[in-house]
Design an enzyme around this catalytic site. Structure first.
Site, PDB file in Angstrom:
ATOM      1  N   GLY A   1       0.572  -1.135   0.040  1.00 12.56           N
ATOM      2  CA  GLY A   1      -0.083  -0.128  -0.008  1.00 12.56           C
ATOM      3  C   GLY A   1       0.864   1.205  -0.127  1.00 12.56           C
ATOM      4  O   GLY A   1       1.073   1.772   1.029  1.00 12.56           O
ATOM      5  N   LEU A   2       1.175   1.834  -1.178  1.00 13.70           N
ATOM      6  CA  LEU A   2       1.919   2.712  -1.159  1.00 13.70           C
ATOM      7  C   LEU A   2       1.110   3.830  -1.944  1.00 13.70           C
ATOM      8  O   LEU A   2       1.199   4.955  -1.560  1.00 13.70           O
ATOM      9  CB  LEU A   2       3.216   2.683  -2.045  1.00 13.70           C
ATOM     10  CG  LEU A   2       4.201   3.887  -2.223  1.00 13.70           C
ATOM     11  CD1 LEU A   2       4.802   4.286  -1.031  1.00 13.70           C
ATOM     12  CD2 LEU A   2       5.368   3.372  -3.280  1.00 13.70           C
TER      13      LEU A   2
ATOM     14  N   SER B   1       3.189   8.892  -8.925  1.00 10.87           N
ATOM     15  CA  SER B   1       4.600   9.201  -9.021  1.00 10.87           C
ATOM     16  C   SER B   1       5.120   9.848  -8.091  1.00 10.87           C
ATOM     17  O   SER B   1       6.333   9.441  -7.647  1.00 10.87           O
ATOM     18  CB  SER B   1       4.559   9.911 -10.494  1.00 10.87           C
ATOM     19  OG  SER B   1       3.947   9.347 -11.503  1.00 10.87           O
TER      20      SER B   1
ATOM     21  N   ILE C   1      -4.687  -0.905  -5.222  1.00 10.12           N
ATOM     22  CA  ILE C   1      -3.796  -2.079  -4.342  1.00 10.12           C
ATOM     23  C   ILE C   1      -3.816  -3.266  -5.088  1.00 10.12           C
ATOM     24  O   ILE C   1      -4.940  -3.765  -4.756  1.00 10.12           O
ATOM     25  CB  ILE C   1      -3.944  -1.818  -3.065  1.00 10.12           C
ATOM     26  CG1 ILE C   1      -3.853  -0.404  -2.591  1.00 10.12           C
ATOM     27  CG2 ILE C   1      -2.931  -2.719  -2.327  1.00 10.12           C
ATOM     28  CD1 ILE C   1      -2.414   0.274  -3.090  1.00 10.12           C
ATOM     29  N   THR C   2      -2.887  -3.770  -5.726  1.00 16.45           N
ATOM     30  CA  THR C   2      -2.900  -5.198  -6.161  1.00 16.45           C
ATOM     31  C   THR C   2      -3.065  -6.259  -5.061  1.00 16.45           C
ATOM     32  O   THR C   2      -2.433  -5.914  -4.027  1.00 16.45           O
ATOM     33  CB  THR C   2      -1.767  -5.525  -6.934  1.00 16.45           C
ATOM     34  OG1 THR C   2      -1.346  -4.497  -8.153  1.00 16.45           O
ATOM     35  CG2 THR C   2      -1.783  -7.053  -7.599  1.00 16.45           C
TER      36      THR C   2
ATOM     37  N   ARG D   1      -2.954 -19.118 -40.956  1.00 18.89           N
ATOM     38  CA  ARG D   1      -4.026 -18.160 -41.567  1.00 18.89           C
ATOM     39  C   ARG D   1      -3.412 -18.149 -43.397  1.00 18.89           C
ATOM     40  O   ARG D   1      -2.247 -17.686 -43.526  1.00 18.89           O
ATOM     41  CB  ARG D   1      -3.980 -17.182 -41.001  1.00 18.89           C
ATOM     42  CG  ARG D   1      -4.943 -15.859 -41.733  1.00 18.89           C
ATOM     43  CD  ARG D   1      -6.113 -16.022 -41.616  1.00 18.89           C
ATOM     44  NE  ARG D   1      -7.082 -14.969 -42.344  1.00 18.89           N
ATOM     45  CZ  ARG D   1      -8.457 -14.923 -42.392  1.00 18.89           C
ATOM     46  NH1 ARG D   1      -9.041 -16.122 -42.187  1.00 18.89           N
ATOM     47  NH2 ARG D   1      -8.777 -13.983 -42.684  1.00 18.89           N
TER      48      ARG D   1
ATOM     49  N   GLU E   1       4.822   0.604 -10.827  1.00 23.68           N
ATOM     50  CA  GLU E   1       5.811   0.595 -10.252  1.00 23.68           C
ATOM     51  C   GLU E   1       6.795   1.470 -10.980  1.00 23.68           C
ATOM     52  O   GLU E   1       7.889   1.208 -11.719  1.00 23.68           O
ATOM     53  CB  GLU E   1       6.259  -0.899 -10.638  1.00 23.68           C
ATOM     54  CG  GLU E   1       5.504  -1.756  -9.750  1.00 23.68           C
ATOM     55  CD  GLU E   1       6.286  -3.127  -8.815  1.00 23.68           C
ATOM     56  OE1 GLU E   1       7.357  -2.949  -8.867  1.00 23.68           O
ATOM     57  OE2 GLU E   1       5.511  -4.033  -8.639  1.00 23.68           O
TER      58      GLU E   1
ATOM     59  N   THR F   1       6.118   4.910 -13.548  1.00 25.01           N
ATOM     60  CA  THR F   1       5.637   4.949 -15.414  1.00 25.01           C
ATOM     61  C   THR F   1       6.977   5.114 -16.009  1.00 25.01           C
ATOM     62  O   THR F   1       8.230   5.257 -15.603  1.00 25.01           O
ATOM     63  CB  THR F   1       4.950   6.342 -15.401  1.00 25.01           C
ATOM     64  OG1 THR F   1       5.801   7.477 -15.237  1.00 25.01           O
ATOM     65  CG2 THR F   1       3.558   6.344 -14.469  1.00 25.01           C
ATOM     66  N   SER F   2       6.925   4.976 -17.473  1.00 26.85           N
ATOM     67  CA  SER F   2       8.097   5.088 -18.123  1.00 26.85           C
ATOM     68  C   SER F   2       8.806   6.440 -18.035  1.00 26.85           C
ATOM     69  O   SER F   2       9.909   6.444 -18.168  1.00 26.85           O
ATOM     70  CB  SER F   2       7.868   4.974 -19.834  1.00 26.85           C
ATOM     71  OG  SER F   2       7.228   3.510 -19.892  1.00 26.85           O
TER      72      SER F   2
END
Ligand SMILES: Cc1cc2nc3c(=O)[nH]c(=O)nc-3n(C[C@H](O)[C@H](O)[C@H](O)COP(=O)(O)OP(=O)(O)OC[C@H]3O[C@@H](n4cnc5c(N)ncnc54)[C@H](O)[C@@H]3O)c2cc1C
Length: 383
Positions: free
Chosen positions: A124-125, A132, A157-158, A268, A363, A365-366
Site C-alpha cells: 500500500g504505497l 508518481s 492496490i493489487t 492463416r 511500479e 511510469t516510463s
C-alpha cells in the site's frame, strides 16, 4: 555473465512452464471475462514453492536465486499477467521486504504463511492524490500509547481485497517528503480498514485490485517495519527488485505474443499462401522476436547483478522501462498479425495487449524511469 542456466534453474523453469500450461493458460480467458482468477491458484503457487522463492528456508521459503525467480515470473507472465502479479506483489514486494527489513518476530509471524500461500500480501504505497510522487503521501500514523492509529487511503492496490496483510506506508513524523514516512504491517481484517474493489480495468481483470480506506486503524508499535522514518527506503528497495519482476512478466507477455503470432501466421492463408509467406508479416514477427530477446537479456542482467551482490537499481529501471514498452509493442504487433481476429477475445492477443498496457504505468511510469536513469547518469535530479 554466464548465460547458460544451471540444472536447477532449468528444472525450476520447467516446473513453472508445466504448471502454467496445465493450470493457468487454459483458464486465463475465462478468468479475464469473469474478472477473477480462481483463488485456489494461490495455494498451488505456494505448494510449488514459488511464493517463497529467494526467501530463506528457515522462514518457510524455498531459497533459490533471483534468476530462478525471474524465470518463474516470466513463465507466469506468459500464461496470465493477473496470476503473475499476485506473486510479484505478495512475494516480491511484501515477503521479501519483511525478510530484508522485518524484525525476527515479524518474519516468524508472516513469512511461513506468505511463502505457503496460506496468506497473501499487498503493498500500500499509492494514494488517490499521490502516484508518481510517492514521497508526498498523506496517510498518517499517529502514536496512541503503545499503538499507532492510521488514517488515510490507498489506491490501485493489487491483491487488495484478497490480502491478509498490507505492507502500508504512512507518515509518522513532521519531516517533509520521504523522511517522514514509516512502514507498517497491517492485518487486512483490522477494524477500521475498508477494502473497495476497483472494477472496469482495461487489463489485469482477473486480479483483485482495491482502494483501501483506513479510519483510525489501530496497530501495535511492533507492527512497524524498520525504524521510524525509514519507510520510504523500505518501499524503494522493494520496488527496485519489484521492477525486475515486472520486467520478467513483460518478457512473458512478449514471448506469448511471439508464440501466438508465429502459430497464427503459419495457419492463416491469404492470397493463396499462409500469411507467414508475406514479408511484411515476417517483419512484424521479427520485430517481436528482437524485443523478446533484448527484454529478456536486460532482465536476466538485473537478476545476475543481485545474485552477485552488485548495485542494480538503475539496471532495474532500464529493464523495466524497456520491457514495459516492448510488451506493448509486441502485443500491438501480434494483434496486427491476427488481423480482425485479433480484435475479438476468442484469440489471446487482445488480452495480451490489454494486460501489457499497464506495464508502462505501474511500479514507476516510463517517464519516471527515464528521470531515474537520467539522474543516475548525470547526478542531477529532475524531480
Ligand atoms: C492495475 C494497477 C495496479 C497497481 N498496483 C499497485 C499496488 O499494488 N500498490 C501500489 O502502491 N500502487 C499500485 N498501483 C499504482 C501505480 O504504481 C501508479 O498508478 C503509478 O505509480 C502512477 O501513478 P498515478 O497513476 O497517480 O499517475 P500520475 O503520477 O498522476 O502520473 C500521470 C502522468 O504524469 C506523468 N508524470 C508524473 N510526474 C511526472 C514527472 N515528474 N515528469 C514527467 N512526467 C510525470 C506520468 O508519467 C503519467 O504519464 C497500481 C496501478 C494500477 C493501474
Amino acid at each position: 555473465m554466464d548465460l547458460a542456466l544451471t540444472e536447477e534453474q532449468t528444472a525450476v523453469r520447467g516446473l513453472a512452464r508445466d504448471f502454467v500450461a496445465r493450470e493457468v493458460t487454459p483458464h486465463a480467458a475465462d478468468w479475464d471475462r469473469a474478472e477473477s482468477v480462481d483463488r485456489g491458484i494461490v495455494a498451488r503457487l505456494g505448494a510449488l514453492g514459488f511464493l517463497g522463492l529467494t526467501v530463506p528456508e528457515e522462514y518457510g521459503g524455498s531459497g533459490g536465486d533471483h534468476l530462478s525467480y525471474v524465470l518463474v515470473t516470466e513463465e507466469l507472465g506468459r500464461g496470465d499477467s493477473s496470476v503473475r502479479g499476485i506473486l510479484s506483489v505478495s512475494l516480491g514486494l511484501v515477503a521479501k521486504s519483511i525478510a530484508a527489513w522485518g524484525s525476527e518476530e515479524q518474519k516468524r509471524e508472516w513469512l511461513p504463511r506468505l511463502c505457503s500461500g496460506e496468506a497473501l500480501g499487498c503493498f500500500g504505497l499509492t494514494e488517490p492524490g499521490t502516484g508518481s510522487d510517492a514521497a508526498g503521501l498523506t496517510t498518517r500514523a499517529v502514536p496512541d500509547g503503545d499503538d499507532y492509529l492510521i488514517t488515510g487511503s490507498k489506491m490501485f492496490i493489487t491483491n487488495g481485497t484478497w490480502a491478509d496483510v498490507v505492507l502500508l506506508f504512512a507518515r509518522t513524523g513532521e519531516a517533509p517528503g520521504h523522511r517522514g514516512i514509516s512502514a507498517f504491517l497491517v492485518p487486512a481484517d483490522a477494524p477500521g480498514l475498508e477494502r473497495r474493489p476497483v472494477h472496469g480495468k482495461l487489463g489485469l481483470r482477473g486480479q483483485a485490485t482495491a482502494e483501501l480506506v483506513l479510519d483510525a486503524v489501530r496497530v501495535p508499535a511492533t507492527a512497524m517495519v524498520a525504524p521510524a522514518g525509514k519507510g520510504f527506503s523500505v518501499a524503494m528497495s522493494a520496488l527496485a527488485k519489484g521492477r525486475m519482476s515486472v520486467a520478467a512478466g513483460c518478457v512473458g507477455i512478449a514471448q506469448a505474443c511471439l508464440d501466438a503470432a508465429v502459430a497464427y501466421a503459419g495457419e492463416r492463408e491469404q492470397f493463396g499462401k499462409t500469411i507467414a509467406h508475406h514479408q511484411l508479416v515476417q517483419e512484424l514477427i521479427s520485430d517481436i522476436a528482437v524485443d523478446v530477446a533484448a527484454a529478456r537479456l536486460l532482465t536476466w542482467q538485473v537478476a545476475d547483478l543481485i545474485d552477485r551482490g552488485e548495485p542494480f537499481a538503475t539496471e532495474s529501471s532500464v529493464a523495466k522501462l524497456f520491457a514495459g514498452e516492448a510488451a506493448v509493442r509486441c502485443a500491438n504487433n501480434a494483434l496486427q498479425v491476427f488481423g480482425g481476429y485479433g480484435y475479438i477475445d476468442e484469440y489471446p492477443v487482445g488480452k495480451l495487449l490489454r494486460d501489457a498496457r499497464v506495464m508502462t504505468l505501474y511500479e514507476g511510469t516510463s517517464q519516471i524511469h527515464k528521470l531515474l536513469i537520467g539522474r543516475a547518469l548525470t547526478g542531477v535530479s529532475a524531480f
